[in-house]
Scaffold this motif. Sequence first.
Motif, PDB file in Angstrom:
ATOM      1  N   ASP A 135     106.320  98.144  34.677  1.00  0.00           N
ATOM      2  CA  ASP A 135     106.841  96.845  35.104  1.00  0.00           C
ATOM      3  C   ASP A 135     105.980  95.673  34.630  1.00  0.00           C
ATOM      4  O   ASP A 135     106.360  94.511  34.841  1.00  0.00           O
ATOM      5  CB  ASP A 135     106.940  96.789  36.636  1.00  0.00           C
ATOM      6  N   LEU A 136     104.844  95.953  34.000  1.00  0.00           N
ATOM      7  CA  LEU A 136     104.009  94.869  33.493  1.00  0.00           C
ATOM      8  C   LEU A 136     104.782  94.094  32.422  1.00  0.00           C
ATOM      9  O   LEU A 136     105.463  94.701  31.578  1.00  0.00           O
ATOM     10  CB  LEU A 136     102.706  95.421  32.910  1.00  0.00           C
ATOM     11  N   PRO A 137     104.700  92.758  32.420  1.00  0.00           N
ATOM     12  CA  PRO A 137     105.518  91.937  31.511  1.00  0.00           C
ATOM     13  C   PRO A 137     105.439  92.345  30.048  1.00  0.00           C
ATOM     14  O   PRO A 137     106.466  92.458  29.376  1.00  0.00           O
ATOM     15  CB  PRO A 137     104.962  90.525  31.733  1.00  0.00           C
ATOM     16  N   LEU A 138     104.216  92.575  29.541  1.00  0.00           N
ATOM     17  CA  LEU A 138     104.057  92.910  28.129  1.00  0.00           C
ATOM     18  C   LEU A 138     104.748  94.222  27.788  1.00  0.00           C
ATOM     19  O   LEU A 138     105.467  94.331  26.788  1.00  0.00           O
ATOM     20  CB  LEU A 138     102.571  92.992  27.765  1.00  0.00           C
ATOM     21  N   ILE A 139     104.557  95.220  28.633  1.00  0.00           N
ATOM     22  CA  ILE A 139     105.140  96.537  28.373  1.00  0.00           C
ATOM     23  C   ILE A 139     106.656  96.503  28.574  1.00  0.00           C
ATOM     24  O   ILE A 139     107.412  97.083  27.790  1.00  0.00           O
ATOM     25  CB  ILE A 139     104.490  97.592  29.286  1.00  0.00           C
TER      26      ILE A 139
END
Length: 262
Positions: A135-139
């Motif tokens: 759920d991290l933005p970059l990933i």
Amino acid sequence: MPAMNAGQNEPCLDDYWKIVTKRKKFIISLFIISVVITAVVSILMPKIYRAKFIVKVGAGYTGAAWITTDGIIEIIGETDNGKLEKIFTEETPSIKVVKAVKLKGFTDKLKITIESGDIGNMEAAVVKFIDHINDLPLIKQSADEEKKAMAQRLKDLPGLIREYNAFAQMYDERLKKRELSVINFVPAELWQKAIGLDNERSSLEKAMQNIAGVTLVDKPHISKKPVSPNIKKNIILAGIISIFAGVFLSFLLEYKDIKIKQ
């Protein structure tokens, strides 16, 4: 300093042994007290359990990595208490440590270690950790871009498959009618290409279902016994250290007695 035997200028082993036997009660008492205290403290210490599992880091359908193991490790960074609270929230409050290291011999896999004071929440912690990373933005953005590229490829494949099949059928018919005398390829190559594209379509459809930054490779291994404190190890170390300390203190007390007598 050990008392010397008569007629000797230097103390011998027998002198040292006499000092040890002279104060054996002190040494034994120190040993027993140290072992008992260590055992009690170790039993009362919070128990820590450990879960280990392998995750696969996402790669594109062409095989090109879009998230690397180094990138995941950098994102995880040092898991201080503040970061652990953000990852696990109130559902798994007893998480103490999270570590990520590269799996030896692989470029797309990581070994993750999670330590917790509650063995009952370990499986939930593993799921929560993977969800947090994905759920991290970059990933998440990278995964969405990958899905978009795969979706476009899936959209193009049916047309390409129809074209190869149509060309293969046309050349096959013309060869049978002997309308073509010499060609640089045979229709079978076109049929094979169409089959390959169809297999690619099936693979992409499956990949689309599971694409993520990291995915769990196998079921986590969760220690049924606490990895800390190691009561047996602590008791053995306490016993060894107390014996050495007892012997040292015995020599020190003997030295002081000699000085006083002098």
